[in-house]
Each structure stands twice: as structure tokens, then as C-alpha cells.
Design a protein around this motif. Structure first.
Motif, short mmCIF file in Angstrom:
data_model
loop_
_atom_site.label_atom_id
_atom_site.label_comp_id
_atom_site.label_asym_id
_atom_site.label_seq_id
_atom_site.Cartn_x
_atom_site.Cartn_y
_atom_site.Cartn_z
N UNK A 50 0.83 -1.20 0.00
CA UNK A 50 0.00 0.00 0.00
C UNK A 50 0.87 1.25 0.00
N UNK A 51 1.95 1.25 0.76
CA UNK A 51 2.84 2.41 0.83
C UNK A 51 3.45 2.70 -0.54
N UNK A 52 3.91 1.66 -1.23
CA UNK A 52 4.58 1.86 -2.52
C UNK A 52 3.61 2.19 -3.65
N UNK A 53 2.46 1.55 -3.66
CA UNK A 53 1.54 1.70 -4.80
C UNK A 53 0.48 2.77 -4.58
N UNK A 54 0.17 3.10 -3.31
CA UNK A 54 -0.88 4.06 -3.03
C UNK A 54 -2.28 3.51 -3.18
N UNK A 55 -2.41 2.21 -3.33
CA UNK A 55 -3.71 1.58 -3.54
C UNK A 55 -4.58 1.74 -2.28
N UNK A 56 -5.89 1.77 -2.46
CA UNK A 56 -6.79 1.83 -1.31
C UNK A 56 -6.77 0.49 -0.57
N UNK A 57 -7.00 0.57 0.74
CA UNK A 57 -6.92 -0.63 1.57
C UNK A 57 -7.87 -1.72 1.09
N UNK A 58 -9.09 -1.33 0.74
CA UNK A 58 -10.08 -2.34 0.36
C UNK A 58 -9.78 -2.98 -1.00
N UNK A 59 -8.87 -2.39 -1.75
CA UNK A 59 -8.51 -2.94 -3.06
C UNK A 59 -7.25 -3.79 -3.01
N UNK A 60 -6.73 -4.07 -1.83
CA UNK A 60 -5.53 -4.88 -1.72
C UNK A 60 -5.80 -6.27 -2.31
N UNK A 61 -5.08 -6.67 -3.36
CA UNK A 61 -5.37 -7.95 -4.04
C UNK A 61 -5.22 -9.15 -3.11
N UNK A 62 -6.25 -9.94 -3.00
CA UNK A 62 -6.22 -11.10 -2.12
C UNK A 62 -5.27 -12.19 -2.62
#
Length: 273
Positions: A50-62
């Protein structure tokens, strides 16, 4: 990403060996208390992703195996409250200092403004557009640009207000011999820190202030020394999660900020130790 290079969110055995002893002891759960908690190492990789990509928490790929975004968010919150990032930063600075790669002859300080899209604590009107809230990242580095301390404030706070708090936030770093170091010999800063009151306070601490004067023409030569803190700011904002503040909670954003400083310091440990 270059061919054969490891993704930056992968936690190596070398980094994990430094990080794992700092984790707080988790309370033992009863046999029938539900599912076992996710492995801490995987959660750390999710936080770094998340820190490197800036992606939203709920979009973290499972499919990456880092668990849910909410699980990683809770670990980031809990570890920040337990002071894990501060202790990890101190451990890494100690390694650099014992290897002779921390230059205490001078420190350099600066602040940078970031937008805060959702507002929250430690935000304030932007000096450029007062209708948009923002936050400031304040950082102090050694002569080589290694971050020594970092702080978060509202966008309307003056840079000079964080001069002494940043100096106080520098951890006591142990060397191979002698007392731990935490004070540079000189402090370099731009015109935003041009106040005689703070010069006197620095002299009382045994630190020589080298601060540009307001109203003086450019070309003082301080840029040949101060560029290291500008580069460190660029390193910090190279993490996409820190380019714009999306967190309403200031402690979560500050946790990301401290983690970024740990990553930068660890890279220097890898390069020089």
C-alpha cells in the motif's frame, strides 16, 4: 521494475530479522477463539504494498496473500501505537553509525506541503490555495541525507515551529565507543528558519546555526549543502501513499511517514554496511 529485480514490498530475511524482535507480544488466544491471526510478515508486506503503490486498503489484491486491507490497517495502527517504527528506525541508524556512515558534522532541515483530500487532524489551509486543506512533512537529515527524524503538522504551521521538536525527536544512537550521539554540530536551513530566537536556542544546545537570511540575494552557497534534504523529500514522496494524504486519521498517515523513513534508512544500510 527491472528484469530480475525483487518487488520493493517483499520482506527479505535480512529485514525481517531486524523487524521481528521489535513486535509487541500478542496475547495468546483460547483454542476455540476463531481463526488464527494472519502471519505478521505477510501483513508487513501488505502494508509496504500500500505504501509503494498508493492503492486503497479495500482494493488490496487477495491473491497476493497479504490478507485483507483491514487486517493490514489494524497491524499498521497497532505497531505504530507500540512504537515499532521508531525502534526500527533507531536500530537501523545504530547500524549506520557503528559503520561510520552517519555524518554528525551537520544536519539539514526542511518541510514540504502535501494535499490532504479528506481533511482530518493536523491539516490546515494551503499557503497557495487556502480553500484546500493540506499537511506538512518536516524532516531532518544528516550530512548524507539519511533521515534522522520526521514529523507531521497542519499545512498552515510555520516550518520554524518544528525545528526544536525535530531535534528532540532524533533518537540516541549508540556507537562502538563513547556515549550515544543525537546532536549534530551544525544545522543548515533555508530562510523559513531565519529567526534570531531560534539561533540563540541552537547555540545553547551546542549546535551552530547556519541559516540563510531573509532579504539577502540568492547565491549564499547553502544549496550545495542543503540539496541532500531536498533529495530525501523526493525519496519520501516517491512512495505514492505519501504524495497526497488520503487518511483522515493523522496517526495512520504519520505511521506511513515513519515507515518510509525506515525503508530509506534500510536502503542505506544495505548500500553501506
Amino acid at each position: 521494475m527491472g528484469k530480475g529485480k525483487r518487488p520493493p514490498w517483499v520482506v527479505t530475511d535480512d529485514l525481517w530479522g531486524r523487524f521481528e524482535p521489535l513486535l509487541p507480544v500478542r496475547e495468546r488466544r483460547s483454542r476455540n477463539a476463531g481463526r488464527l491471526p494472519l502471519d505478521d510478515r505477510r501483513c508487513l508486506q501488505g502494508i509496504l504494498f500500500v505504501l509503494h503503490t498508493g492503492i486503497q486498503w479495500e482494493w488490496l489484491p487477495q491473491e497476493l496473500g497479504f490478507g485483507s486491507g483491514m487486517t493490514c490497517w489494524r497491524r499498521l495502527r497497532d505497531w505504530n501505537e507500540a512504537g515499532v517504527w521508531d525502534r526500527l528506525h533507531q536500530v537501523l541508524l545504530t547500524e549506520l553509525h557503528q559503520a561510520g556512515k552517519l555524518d554528525w558534522s551537520r544536519a539539514v532541515i526542511d518541510g514540504s506541503h502535501r494535499q490532504a483530500r479528506r481533511g482530518g487532524p493536523k491539516t490546515g489551509p494551503s499557503p497557495v490555495d487556502r480553500s484546500r486543506p493540506g499537511s506538512k512533512h518536516h524532516v531532518i537529515t544528516d550530512a548524507h541525507g539519511t533521515p534522522l527524524a520526521v514529523r507531521l503538522t497542519g499545512g498552515n504551521r510555520h516550518d520554524v515551529t518544528q525545528l526544536l521538536p525535530l531535534l528532540d525527536a532524533i533518537p540516541h544512537v549508540k556507537g562502538r565507543t563513547g556515549r550515544p550521539r543525537h546532536r549534530p554540530r551544525q544545522l543548515f536551513a533555508d530562510r523559513g528558519y531565519d529567526f534570531d530566537k531560534y539561533r540563540r536556542l541552537l547555540w545553547k544546545r551546542g549546535i551552530k546555526p547556519v541559516i540563510a537570511r531573509r532579504g539577502m540575494p540568492h547565491g549564499s552557497g547553502l544549496g550545495t549543502v542543503r540539496w541532500v534534504v531536498e533529495r530525501t523529500n523526493a525519496w519520501i514522496h516517491g512512495f505514492r501513499r505519501l504524495r497526497i494524504r488520503w487518511e483522515i486519521r493523522d496517526d495512520i498517515h504519520e505511521a506511513f511517514l515513519k515507515l518510509a523513513c525506515c525503508v530509506i534508512t534500510y536502503r542505506r544500510v544495505q548500500a553501506f554496511c
